[in-house]
Design an enzyme around this catalytic site. Structure first.
Site, PDB file in Angstrom:
ATOM      1  N   HIS A  15      55.185  31.814  39.613  1.00 20.27           N
ATOM      2  CA  HIS A  15      55.567  31.937  38.201  1.00 20.27           C
ATOM      3  C   HIS A  15      57.004  32.379  37.973  1.00 20.27           C
ATOM      4  CE1 HIS A  15      51.029  32.522  37.209  1.00 20.27           C
ATOM      5  NE2 HIS A  15      51.410  31.275  36.993  1.00 20.27           N
TER       6      HIS A  15
ATOM      7  N   CYS B  51      47.824  38.788  32.167  1.00 22.77           N
ATOM      8  CA  CYS B  51      48.375  39.899  31.385  1.00 22.77           C
ATOM      9  C   CYS B  51      47.560  40.084  30.111  1.00 22.77           C
ATOM     10  CB  CYS B  51      49.821  39.601  31.021  1.00 22.77           C
ATOM     11  SG  CYS B  51      50.822  39.449  32.488  1.00 22.77           S
TER      12      CYS B  51
ATOM     13  N   ASP C  50      52.296  26.862  33.310  1.00 23.92           N
ATOM     14  CA  ASP C  50      50.976  27.028  33.893  1.00 23.92           C
ATOM     15  C   ASP C  50      49.933  27.251  32.794  1.00 23.92           C
ATOM     16  OD1 ASP C  50      49.641  26.937  36.300  1.00 23.92           O
ATOM     17  OD2 ASP C  50      49.567  29.109  36.515  1.00 23.92           O
TER      18      ASP C  50
ATOM     19  N   TYR D 210      52.146  38.225  45.756  1.00 31.87           N
ATOM     20  CA  TYR D 210      52.434  37.396  44.578  1.00 31.87           C
ATOM     21  C   TYR D 210      53.792  36.707  44.715  1.00 31.87           C
ATOM     22  CZ  TYR D 210      52.910  36.384  39.528  1.00 31.87           C
ATOM     23  OH  TYR D 210      53.064  35.781  38.306  1.00 31.87           O
TER      24      TYR D 210
END
Ligand code: ADP
Ligand code: SF4
Length: 703
Positions: A185, A41, A277, A182
């Site tokens: 996360h 991001c 992460d 995806y």
């Protein structure tokens, strides 16, 4: 572009690094080497598509074999306002994405897109649709939005598969080479379906792991069928949620991967939620993910990519040679140095800007502003300001520059001006280069911050036109005596000791004899006498928490007090708050939130409740005030007061930069130094012109 200059001379690289430059086949496409910029991001997304396209393009130019987008929302029924990511809701989003793909291809890299449906992670504040997830549950946002996701039924699941497929086709049309599924996360419906803590379904999508992976498998199969042999399809998955058997755990995820072994074209493995992460260097070492990802490769014949804030080249080589990873994934190392692969390839190790692990980059996303980086001040300014991490514009004059102060602002200005070709004199009061980063790097957990100075020192070593003078605390007389036409004052700042900060805009009552210290005192080696210390944090970034940690380590009975609701509250933006408060509590620090400091006297402090104002006296031998800083501006003010003497002395301009102008983050100091260097001898801005490019959304007809 004749006024641009490239920096750096290729050297021979050790042959043991050659393995990093082997091509890797990812399904139908081939990556030119093993360097892989995983999705990350950046706070620009749909608002700043051209700036974003350039930012990604520069990474491709820097040698990354794969350059990915951030998460890209693929349907309006799941969006994550207020965060600003990319969108692929309909065909109108394709041109912005194609622009990025073109920039990535221009640099010779493959372009990857991470399609995301946040599901119960997004409160849908913009679309006002009801979020959906595997179960009826409150949305999982850290702002505790008063919104619940509803449980998807069979039709919803069918729809979402259709929407994903439509997005895949659009992504293909936009020109992407890799189209992600995806499931990592905790940031999307696929992860939620995998994990028992969200998925309590009793239909064919819930229960045992075969059922929980069903949707991931179906969507991956559909994606692969849609792209045929044009694009690769990676799966991104979290290998452990770090919650024991209450969440996804390593063995369970390995079983899942085993069941889908060769279904995707690549496995992109991550650890738990984003905050784990991408932990800061204060809380984890390079490669902290390694124990969790070891073993994934034996489950599949497809390439595996993973991250670990890797900047050590030998470590990268050993990951490949030991068969742990096929490709070296990076988000932050690629932000700090978009040219990391190229520099390794060309053996230019002294030119590498190593990520310091501070997560200021993450704060861009969290504050919905364009990404910034402590090490790389050009990040997100590639298009907005026309800056480039490795190229500079030739000097436009032969007038030398005097820089006073060798902290991050002065060092960055010196190296960038030196590369432009200016003669630079860098005067430093102390005996080392680095300013505040050297002092702060000695505090608990911050040692990696010396990299801010290290990179710039190594650059200065290569610049014969930059002269460094140590033990040179300059006065206005000195500066006037030198007669150097341009002066940049980068003399830094000093922590206040009067309690002025966010809460108190006027000094606190401090009785005579009270023992008060500031972080500047502590960093200069002063420690409190006595045994009970209050650290009062009205700064709210890292320093208050670090001071409390240090006091506890030194054996003081430590109270950390703050008017905020939690310790170091701004570090929510660097995803550290939870880790900081945990560490303070584990070190035995008493954490008092909503606590204002009203007065300090010898042996005690008066504090009050931030809501009721109810006062209380606390016994304290010393108070460490972490509130605000003042610029070290005496030299600048003295010079400005003597403007009448400038012409005779040959001085044209005096500018304060970095903390000497207004104290801020280290990232702001490197940015300020760079800005001074970039703008020197630049065209003056037209009246009312902005100092950066701004992209404006097209207006639709009124009705
Ligand atoms: P910034 O973050 O803005 O770069 P720092 O506080 O890190 O600021 O660095 C300021 C540097 O300037 C320190 O290394 C300090 O020793 C040096 N300095 C301060 N005053 C003077 C001065 N009058 N002459 C030369 N160096 C100075
Ligand atoms: Fe690394 Fe900090 Fe730059 Fe992020 S902001 S890339 S953590 S140096």
């Amino acid at each position: 572009m004749s006024d641009w200059m490239n920096w750096g001379t290729p050297q021979a690289r050790p042959s043991r690094y050659d393995v990093l430059f082997e091509p890797v086949k990812i399904g139908p496409v081939t990556a030119r080497n093993r360097f892989y910029q995983v999705p990350h991001c950046n706070g620009m997304g749909y608002r700043d598509p051209t700036a974003l396209a350039h930012m990604r393009g520069v990474k491709a130019e820097g040698g990354w074999a794969v350059v990915c987008t951030e998460q890209v929302e693929f349907h309006y029924s799941s969006e994550i306002t207020p965060f600003i990511e990319l969108r692929l809701w309909d065909d109108r989003d394709i041109p912005a994405l194609s622009r990025m793909v073109d920039k990535i291809h221009e640099g010779g890299a493959l372009a990857g897109i991470e399609l995301a449906y946040n599901g119960m992670n997004g409160p849908n504040l913009y679309s006002r649709e009801v979020p959906m997830g595997p179960a009826h549950l409150p949305v999982a946002t850290f702002t505790y939005d008063p919104v619940q996701a509803r449980r998807m039924d069979a039709t919803d699941i069918k729809n979402i598969r259709k929407w994903h497929l439509a997005a895949v086709n659009r992504a293909k049309r936009a020109g992407f080479d890799l189209i992600y599924v995806y499931a990592a996360h905790s940031l999307g419906f696929l992860h939620h379906f995998l994990s028992r803590r969200y998925n309590q379904r009793t239909d064919e999508y819930g229960g045992g792991i075969e059922n929980r992976i069903r949707l991931l498998r179906e969507i991956t199969e559909e994606t692969k069928a849609a792209v045929g042999d044009t694009c690769a399809v990676p799966i991104r998955i979290s290998v452990d949620e770090l919650m024991g058997e209450g969440g996804l755990y390593k063995e369970e995820v390995e079983d899942m991967i085993g069941l889908m072994a060769d279904l995707p074209d690549l496995w992109d493995v991550t650890l738990a939620g984003w905050e784990n992460d991408s932990r800061t260097s204060r809380f984890s070492e390079e490669g902290a993910q390694e124990p969790f990802i070891v073993g994934v490769k034996r489950l599949t014949s497809k390439p595996v990519v993973g991250v670990g804030r890797y900047t050590s080249v030998d470590r990268m080589v050993s990951l490949v040679n030991k068969g742990i990873l096929d490709m070296i994934g990076a988000a932050r190392p690629s932000i700090a140095d978009p040219f990391l692969p190229k520099k390794i390839e060309e053996g230019r190790f002294d030119d590498i800007r190593e990520c310091i692990g501070c997560n200021i980059c993450v704060s861009g996303d969290f504050t919905m502003s364009p990404i910034r980086c402590t090490q790389n001040p050009t990040m997100a300014e590639e298009w907005r300001k026309g800056w480039h991490p490795e190229k500079v514009r030739k000097a436009k004059s032969d007038k030398p520059v005097l820089i006073v102060g060798a902290g991050p602002a002065g060092l960055e200005a010196a190296q960038a001006l030196g590369k432009r070709g200016y003669d630079v004199m860098l005067a430093e009061a102390g005996t080392e280069l680095g300013g505040r980063v050297l002092l702060e790097a000695r505090l608990p957990g911050l040692s990696a911050w010396t990299r801010v100075a290290d990179y710039r020192k190594l650059q200065l070593n290569q610049l014969a036109n930059v002269e460094v003078y140590f033990d040179s605390r300059l006065t206005a007389d000195d500066v006037l005596g030198f007669g150097i036409p341009r002066i940049a004052i980068a003399t830094g700042s000093t922590w206040r000791k009067d309690g002025v900060g966010h809460l108190h805009t006027l000094p606190l009552p401090i009785a005579e004899g009270a023992q008060v210290l500031s972080p500047s005192d502590v960093m200069a080696g002063r420690l409190p006498t006595g045994k009970r210390v209050i650290v009062w944090d009205d700064d709210h970034y890292y320093m208050g928490g670090v001071m409390a940690e240090l006091m506890a380590e030194k054996g003081y009975e430590t109270i950390y007090a703050t008017p905020a609701s939690e310790a170091s509250t701004w570090t929510r933006n660097t995803m550290e708050q939870h880790f900081i408060q945990k560490r303070l509590l584990e070190k035995g620090v008493t954490v008092r939130s909503f606590t204002a400091l009203d007065a300090i006297a010898p042996g005690e402090a008066t504090v009050s409740c931030a809501f009721t104002g109810r006062q209380e006296r606390i016994e304290a031998d010393a108070v460490v005030l972490v509130t605000a800083r003042l610029p070290n501006e005496d030299l600048c003010l003295d010079l400005l007061a003597r403007r009448a003497e400038w012409a005779d002395a040959g001085i044209e301009s005096v500018s304060a930069i970095g903390d000497a102008l207004a104290p801020a983050t280290i990232a702001h100091a490197t940015y300020a130094g760079r800005r001074y260097a970039e703008e020197l001898d630049g065209e003056p801005l037209a009246e009312h012109a902005l100092p950066f490019k701004r992209e404006i959304t097209e207006l639709l007809p009124l009705d």
